[in-house]
Motif scaffolding. Structure first.
Motif, PDB file in Angstrom:
ATOM      1  N   PHE A  69      34.233  32.152  43.114  1.00 53.14           N
ATOM      2  CA  PHE A  69      33.583  31.139  42.288  1.00 53.14           C
ATOM      3  C   PHE A  69      33.300  31.719  40.908  1.00 53.14           C
ATOM      4  O   PHE A  69      32.673  32.776  40.780  1.00 53.14           O
ATOM      5  N   ALA A  70      33.749  31.033  39.865  1.00 55.21           N
ATOM      6  CA  ALA A  70      33.644  31.551  38.500  1.00 55.21           C
ATOM      7  C   ALA A  70      32.208  31.849  38.101  1.00 55.21           C
ATOM      8  O   ALA A  70      31.951  32.792  37.340  1.00 55.21           O
ATOM      9  N   GLY A  71      31.242  31.067  38.612  1.00 53.85           N
ATOM     10  CA  GLY A  71      29.849  31.271  38.245  1.00 53.85           C
ATOM     11  C   GLY A  71      29.270  32.586  38.720  1.00 53.85           C
ATOM     12  O   GLY A  71      28.196  32.995  38.253  1.00 53.85           O
ATOM     13  N   ASP A  76      31.679  38.672  30.800  1.00 60.05           N
ATOM     14  CA  ASP A  76      32.801  39.309  30.102  1.00 60.05           C
ATOM     15  C   ASP A  76      34.007  39.527  31.011  1.00 60.05           C
ATOM     16  O   ASP A  76      34.912  40.291  30.681  1.00 60.05           O
ATOM     17  N   PHE A  77      34.034  38.850  32.174  1.00 58.04           N
ATOM     18  CA  PHE A  77      35.154  39.024  33.091  1.00 58.04           C
ATOM     19  C   PHE A  77      36.417  38.466  32.438  1.00 58.04           C
ATOM     20  O   PHE A  77      36.399  37.382  31.859  1.00 58.04           O
ATOM     21  N   TRP A  89      37.256  27.804  40.803  1.00 52.08           N
ATOM     22  CA  TRP A  89      37.782  28.887  41.640  1.00 52.08           C
ATOM     23  C   TRP A  89      38.750  29.722  40.821  1.00 52.08           C
ATOM     24  O   TRP A  89      39.698  29.201  40.238  1.00 52.08           O
ATOM     25  N   ARG A  90      38.516  31.022  40.806  1.00 49.93           N
ATOM     26  CA  ARG A  90      39.348  31.940  40.025  1.00 49.93           C
ATOM     27  C   ARG A  90      40.022  32.959  40.935  1.00 49.93           C
ATOM     28  O   ARG A  90      39.392  33.510  41.848  1.00 49.93           O
ATOM     29  N   GLN A  91      41.288  33.206  40.681  1.00 49.09           N
ATOM     30  CA  GLN A  91      42.009  34.261  41.397  1.00 49.09           C
ATOM     31  C   GLN A  91      41.572  35.610  40.827  1.00 49.09           C
ATOM     32  O   GLN A  91      41.763  35.880  39.649  1.00 49.09           O
ATOM     33  N   VAL A  92      40.974  36.438  41.692  1.00 48.39           N
ATOM     34  CA  VAL A  92      40.416  37.716  41.227  1.00 48.39           C
ATOM     35  C   VAL A  92      41.096  38.865  41.966  1.00 48.39           C
ATOM     36  O   VAL A  92      41.018  38.964  43.195  1.00 48.39           O
ATOM     37  N   GLU A  93      41.774  39.709  41.209  1.00 55.88           N
ATOM     38  CA  GLU A  93      42.401  40.898  41.782  1.00 55.88           C
ATOM     39  C   GLU A  93      41.319  41.833  42.323  1.00 55.88           C
ATOM     40  O   GLU A  93      40.313  42.088  41.664  1.00 55.88           O
ATOM     41  N   GLY A  94      41.536  42.325  43.532  1.00 60.00           N
ATOM     42  CA  GLY A  94      40.589  43.253  44.142  1.00 60.00           C
ATOM     43  C   GLY A  94      39.417  42.597  44.833  1.00 60.00           C
ATOM     44  O   GLY A  94      38.528  43.295  45.339  1.00 60.00           O
ATOM     45  N   ALA A  95      39.379  41.262  44.883  1.00 61.05           N
ATOM     46  CA  ALA A  95      38.313  40.569  45.612  1.00 61.05           C
ATOM     47  C   ALA A  95      38.664  40.533  47.098  1.00 61.05           C
ATOM     48  O   ALA A  95      39.776  40.168  47.479  1.00 61.05           O
ATOM     49  N   PRO A 103      36.386  44.098  42.168  1.00 65.28           N
ATOM     50  CA  PRO A 103      36.159  45.543  42.315  1.00 65.28           C
ATOM     51  C   PRO A 103      34.806  46.027  41.835  1.00 65.28           C
ATOM     52  O   PRO A 103      34.303  47.054  42.299  1.00 65.28           O
ATOM     53  N   GLN A 104      34.192  45.299  40.894  1.00 66.42           N
ATOM     54  CA  GLN A 104      32.891  45.725  40.354  1.00 66.42           C
ATOM     55  C   GLN A 104      31.736  45.373  41.279  1.00 66.42           C
ATOM     56  O   GLN A 104      30.594  45.764  41.020  1.00 66.42           O
TER      57      GLN A 104
END
Length: 264
Positions: A69-71, A76-77, A89-95, A103-104
């Motif tokens: 979820f983008a929120g 600064d992502f 909905w955002r595709q996030v590498e490492g999620a 990853p953070q």
């Protein structure tokens, strides 16, 4: 595990809040034998014990990404691909389940929160390791109703009886503003809020939960999920009701999707 007594219940909904296209109706009488269900959704701590004991890697870990979820992402992502029909909905590498927002992030301080970013096969793998299984949709709905017949929510027909929050859903204006009036922005602990009449926690809100069944109607290859999540809001998604249902492909992984187990 808590015992759900044998008996008949009315499954489904045809009221003004129902989504007929989801196949919620018709309302029908269903009789089930007694079974046992986890009082809580599987937590990060429980899933970690499974992963550590077996070396299991979830689908999201193998894919290398999942939907977040983008929120929940830092301001600064960097920009990433969104879902066309649901750009929040955002595709996030490492999620993945260990890193719910990428990853953070970590679940080190969220052991009591539900595991998320698990697909249908991941859920079944955990259940098999634990000597359990996923519930059928009928079992899930019977348990979620807590002994109530024909009610909208596990506790009755009012979303917030007496002004009291009973589950973790979105308050405010989705997706721009969440007042967090219920105390939570993302997931809450698996034992938050009062349990229903059978002693089960968070059967609506917080996370969607996988069921064993195939989803009908519509295209094949999807499986049932139940319960809604922390992102549900009446303005676009009233699926935080016991009769509500959603169909997802078995390889779906998102930051609001988990499961609980049953035993015969």
């Amino acid at each position: 595990m808590v015992t759900i007594p044998a008996g008949e219940f009315l499954m489904g909904s045809e009221d003004a809040f129902a989504y007929p296209g989801d196949g919620e109706g018709p309302v029908r009488a269903v009789t089930l034998p007694s079974f046992r269900m986890s009082a809580r959704a599987v937590s990060n701590a429980e899933f970690r014990r499974f992963a550590d004991a077996t070396g299991y890697r979830t689908s999201a870990e193998r894919y290398g990404w999942s939907f977040v979820f983008a929120g929940l992402l830092p301001d600064d992502f960097p920009p990433t691909r969104g879902v066309a029909a649901a750009p929040w909905w955002r595709q996030v590498e490492g999620a993945d389940w260990r890193h719910p927002e990428g990853p953070q992030s970590t679940v080190d301080e969220r052991g009591g929160h539900p595991v998320v970013h698990v697909d249908w096969q991941d859920a079944r793998a955990y259940c098999a390791w634990a000597g359990k299984r996923l519930p059928t949709e009928a079992e899930w709905e019977r348990a979620a109703r807590g002994g109530e017949q024909g009610r909208v929510f596990p506790w009755g027909d009012e979303l917030e009886p007496g002004g009291e929050h009973r589950m973790n859903v979105w308050q405010g204006e989705f997706p721009r503003y969440n007042s967090e009036a219920d105390g939570w922005y993302g997931t809450c602990p698996v034992d938050a809020f009062e349990p229903n009449g059978f002693g089960l926690y968070n059967m609506t809100g917080n996370i969607w939960e996988w069921c064993a069944d195939r989803f009908r109607p519509g295209p094949g290859g999807r499986h049932v999920t139940k319960g809604g999540s922390y992102l549900c809001h009446s303005s676009y998604c009233r699926r935080y009701r016991v009769a509500a249902r959603q169909g997802l492909t078995p390889d779906s992984t998102t930051g609001n999707l988990g499961f609980r187990c049953v035993l015969d």
